[in-house]
Design an enzyme around this catalytic site. Sequence first.
Site, mmCIF file in Angstrom:
data_model
loop_
_atom_site.group_PDB
_atom_site.id
_atom_site.type_symbol
_atom_site.label_atom_id
_atom_site.label_comp_id
_atom_site.label_asym_id
_atom_site.label_seq_id
_atom_site.Cartn_x
_atom_site.Cartn_y
_atom_site.Cartn_z
ATOM 1 N N ASP A 45 0.849 -8.288 6.486
ATOM 2 C CA ASP A 45 2.260 -8.651 6.327
ATOM 3 C C ASP A 45 3.120 -7.391 6.381
ATOM 4 O O ASP A 45 4.067 -7.217 5.604
ATOM 5 C CB ASP A 45 2.475 -9.395 5.004
ATOM 6 C CG ASP A 45 3.811 -10.134 4.976
ATOM 7 O OD1 ASP A 45 4.418 -10.286 6.058
ATOM 8 O OD2 ASP A 45 4.238 -10.547 3.890
ATOM 9 N N LYS B 234 6.318 -7.236 -11.676
ATOM 10 C CA LYS B 234 6.194 -8.271 -10.653
ATOM 11 C C LYS B 234 5.458 -9.458 -11.241
ATOM 12 O O LYS B 234 4.308 -9.331 -11.698
ATOM 13 C CB LYS B 234 5.453 -7.728 -9.429
ATOM 14 C CG LYS B 234 5.365 -8.718 -8.280
ATOM 15 C CD LYS B 234 4.735 -8.087 -7.056
ATOM 16 C CE LYS B 234 4.692 -9.067 -5.887
ATOM 17 N NZ LYS B 234 4.090 -8.466 -4.672
#
Length: 463
Positions: A226, A121
């Site tokens: 989130d 990532k």
Amino acid sequence: MKLDVNVLRYLSKDDFRVLTAVEMGMRNHEIVPSELVERIASLKHGGTYKVLKNLLKYKLLHHDASKYDGFRLTYLGYDFLAIKTLVNRGVFTGVGRQIGVGKESDIFEVAQEDGTILAMKLHRLGRTSFRAVKSKRDYLRHRSSFSWLYLSRLAALKEFAFMKALEEHDFPVPKAIDCNRHCVIMSLVQGYPMVQVKQLQNPETIFEKIIGIVVRLAEHGLIHCDFNEFNIMIDDEEKITMIDFPQMVSVSHRNAQMYFDRDIECIFKFFRKRFNMSFHEDKGESEETEVDENSRPSFFDITKDANALDRDLEASGFTRKEQTDLDKFIEGGVEKSEDSDEDEESDDEEQTCESNEEGNLNELKSLQLQDEEQKISDGVEAEVELNNTENGESNGDGDEDEVGDNEEEEEKDAELEKNLGKVRRRAMTAARGRRKSQSSRNTYKDKGRGSQNSKIHNNMSGF
């Protein structure tokens, strides 16, 4: 900007040395001057500008000459530095296809030497779609200036720390392997995002598992902020894995209840629309809401665990004051805020008392010095008077014989005054730490050959 790892084949050690020099210069420069890059890189045979030209060709650097001639790293150059470091560590040996794109990151497949596939990532904060990081995230803390590369590095470090801690507490998260700069290496999750799932065998059990994860996170002192269908992965066996952790905050955050309710609402809304699930809350006679199995949990009903993770991870909202209160609670003595205010007032009073005592001590010392000087001067005067009386007694017979010699008496008085002045000066210098008194300009002139005024003064004294 597309990541093309084939360029790595054509980069030499000097290229990476110059890239590292620009990175080091960006710690305190927005645009690193070319002279500073050359000085930091310090290539053996020179050629820094030739290397800079090569890096500009591959778009690893950006040239800016608006204020002065300088360079800055691009995200592609930062990617190459992180990938080069991780390859040298032996974390992976090859980079594969891109498997995900987000508003703040790109995800690629990487392969280890034994063929194991991992996920890489790369955080890319500062995109056009997500530029309100400074106001919505606490990466900067109390800093005022920032760069997007630095913010991406902070986000990667924070996500790696959260992933490690949650894995140790048996949360369904990917396994964190390594981290460097803005790059995080983790295990590849074999599944799909919940947003792509159209049908489930047991939606009720999956819903309960997801709500249980949110509640368990809050019990450990953390809120995801989130938690929605885009950050929940599910495999063919309907195993849940949650991802994306940089934005997590503590339950002590001032907006913790709002974030918690928003995460719960996102899950309820998704399962209501996608799987046609219905939820209800039964209110009894009392003011408290009675929650059954399918109703939403309340933020105030959650009890925080003693071994909370927000303290260890320094999550947003967990302040130093709460840390001190927690330490006092562990030791067995939590004090109220009123006691703390009284302690602050007592500390202020102690400080004022100490300052007053210091002032009094200084005054006493000065008075003692004055008393010592006075005693020394009095003792000197007494000694001089005794000497005068002895001289007077010894010279008594001579004075009776020479009563009319006034000039000799005046000379003796002058000599006594001189001796007295010398002794006084010595005593004063001894009492004041042997300070030499500054002589005046007139006395300095009198020490020389003698001016006209001094000669007239001597003649007048002779008469």
